[in-house]
Design a protein around this motif. Structure first.
Motif, short mmCIF file in Angstrom:
data_model
loop_
_atom_site.label_atom_id
_atom_site.label_comp_id
_atom_site.label_asym_id
_atom_site.label_seq_id
_atom_site.Cartn_x
_atom_site.Cartn_y
_atom_site.Cartn_z
N CYS A 29 51.53 59.24 -4.24
CA CYS A 29 51.03 59.77 -2.91
C CYS A 29 52.32 59.93 -1.86
CB CYS A 29 50.08 58.65 -2.05
SG CYS A 29 50.91 57.35 -1.53
N LEU A 30 52.38 60.70 -0.94
CA LEU A 30 53.47 61.16 -0.28
C LEU A 30 54.37 59.89 0.06
CD1 LEU A 30 52.40 64.05 1.84
CD2 LEU A 30 53.81 64.11 -0.22
N ARG A 48 60.61 66.05 5.15
CA ARG A 48 60.18 65.98 6.78
C ARG A 48 59.72 64.73 6.91
NH1 ARG A 48 57.01 70.20 6.90
NH2 ARG A 48 58.90 71.55 7.48
N LEU A 49 59.05 64.15 5.95
CA LEU A 49 58.67 62.76 6.21
C LEU A 49 59.75 61.57 6.12
CD1 LEU A 49 55.31 62.40 4.24
CD2 LEU A 49 55.40 62.06 6.47
N LYS A 95 58.87 55.92 -0.04
CA LYS A 95 59.68 54.97 0.03
C LYS A 95 60.68 54.50 -1.24
CE LYS A 95 56.74 51.93 2.66
NZ LYS A 95 55.46 52.71 2.79
N LYS A 96 60.15 55.41 -2.50
CA LYS A 96 61.07 55.15 -3.56
C LYS A 96 62.38 55.92 -3.32
CE LYS A 96 60.02 56.37 -8.49
NZ LYS A 96 59.26 57.07 -9.31
N LEU A 97 62.47 57.04 -2.50
CA LEU A 97 63.80 57.72 -2.13
C LEU A 97 64.38 56.79 -1.40
CD1 LEU A 97 62.51 61.23 -1.21
CD2 LEU A 97 64.39 60.61 -2.63
N GLN A 98 63.78 56.17 -0.18
CA GLN A 98 64.58 55.15 0.67
C GLN A 98 65.02 54.03 0.02
OE1 GLN A 98 61.04 54.60 3.62
NE2 GLN A 98 62.97 53.99 4.83
N ARG A 99 64.38 53.44 -1.27
CA ARG A 99 64.92 52.46 -1.90
C ARG A 99 66.23 52.78 -2.85
NH1 ARG A 99 59.34 50.88 -2.97
NH2 ARG A 99 59.25 52.07 -5.11
N SER A 100 66.09 54.10 -3.21
CA SER A 100 67.14 54.62 -4.22
C SER A 100 68.36 54.68 -3.11
CB SER A 100 66.69 56.03 -4.50
OG SER A 100 65.80 56.16 -5.28
N LEU A 101 68.26 54.52 -1.96
CA LEU A 101 69.57 54.79 -1.01
C LEU A 101 70.17 53.73 -0.70
CD1 LEU A 101 67.77 57.15 1.57
CD2 LEU A 101 69.61 57.90 -0.27
N ILE A 102 69.44 52.53 -1.06
CA ILE A 102 70.10 51.39 -0.69
C ILE A 102 70.97 51.09 -2.14
CG2 ILE A 102 69.81 48.78 -0.37
CD1 ILE A 102 66.74 49.70 0.38
N PHE A 141 70.50 65.42 -11.61
CA PHE A 141 70.16 64.73 -10.52
C PHE A 141 69.49 63.54 -10.65
CE2 PHE A 141 71.02 69.29 -9.25
CZ PHE A 141 72.18 69.23 -9.14
N GLN A 142 69.28 62.64 -9.57
CA GLN A 142 68.40 61.45 -9.98
C GLN A 142 67.06 61.94 -9.90
OE1 GLN A 142 69.09 57.73 -8.00
NE2 GLN A 142 67.06 57.36 -8.04
N GLN A 143 66.07 61.85 -10.78
CA GLN A 143 64.72 62.32 -10.58
C GLN A 143 63.55 61.70 -10.12
OE1 GLN A 143 64.20 65.50 -13.31
NE2 GLN A 143 66.40 65.41 -12.82
N ILE A 144 62.94 62.27 -9.35
CA ILE A 144 61.78 61.68 -8.71
C ILE A 144 60.55 62.31 -8.72
CG2 ILE A 144 61.02 60.79 -6.19
CD1 ILE A 144 63.49 59.46 -6.40
N THR A 145 59.47 61.67 -9.44
CA THR A 145 58.37 62.71 -9.73
C THR A 145 57.50 62.65 -8.38
OG1 THR A 145 56.44 62.90 -11.14
CG2 THR A 145 56.99 60.81 -10.80
#
Ligand code: S3P
Length: 170
Positions: free
Chosen positions: A155-156, A21-22, A161-168, A146-150
């Protein structure tokens, strides 16, 4: 411009809906929670669907929804934790997006799902921690693809931010 979907999967209680959602808000995508859509459609809660119609029917509803979502763009999709166990769902979702898997320890998962008692029919057992460990090890080979994100301790906002970076693309 194509707007590839972002799919968040992972075990129950790993934060898929909260983080999804965020993230959707941050990047201007539409947020979809597959469990929520199914509940709305059927007019019953997930525990009710499991109790009255059975898990098989729930999995059929999930697969039906996946086929619809795979035709759309610009979505952040939080899946139910078991949705990617059906390989056809994975093929359909990967056609229009990238799948990330959120992870947490069994203890954190137990702590999080215990905040909503009765919400996870698959964990309504005498020893939920044991059930979590068993189900996690059964599902691990799939989740690992799948790419793992802990989502442990981070913090949320950091996770988003990590997900956003992974999309670039690099
Ligand atoms: C399930 C996870 C649940 C829900 C159903 C089954 C699973 O969703 O789809 O209870 O098989 O792992 P969450 O992962 O959002 O809890």
């Amino acid at each position: 411009m194509t707007r590839q979907n972002i799919i968040l999967t992972g075990f129950m209680g790993t934060g898929k809906s909260t983080i999804g959602r965020l993230l959707a808000k941050e990047i201007g995508y539409t947020f979809i929670d597959t469990d929520h859509v199914i509940e709305e459609r059927v007019g019953k809660s997930i525990p009710q669907i499991f109790a009255e119609d059975g898990e098989e029917e729930f999995r059929r509803l999930e697969a039906e929804l996946v086929q619809e979502l795979a035709d759309q763009q610009g979505l952040v999709i939080a899946t139910g934790g078991g949705l990617v166990m059906n390989p056809e769902n994975v093929v359909a979702l990967e056609k229009t997006g990238k799948i990330f898997c959120l992870t947490a320890t069994p203890e954190e998962i137990l702590e999080r799902v215990s905040r909503q008692p009765g919400s996870r029919p698959l964990l309504s057992e005498r020893n939920p921690l044991l059930k979590i460990t068993q189900l996690l090890s059964e599902r691990e080979p799939t989740y690992k693809k799948f790419q793992q994100i802990t989502s442990s301790r981070a913090c949320l906002n950091e996770i988003v931010k990590k997900l956003q970076r992974s999309l670039i693309p690099n």
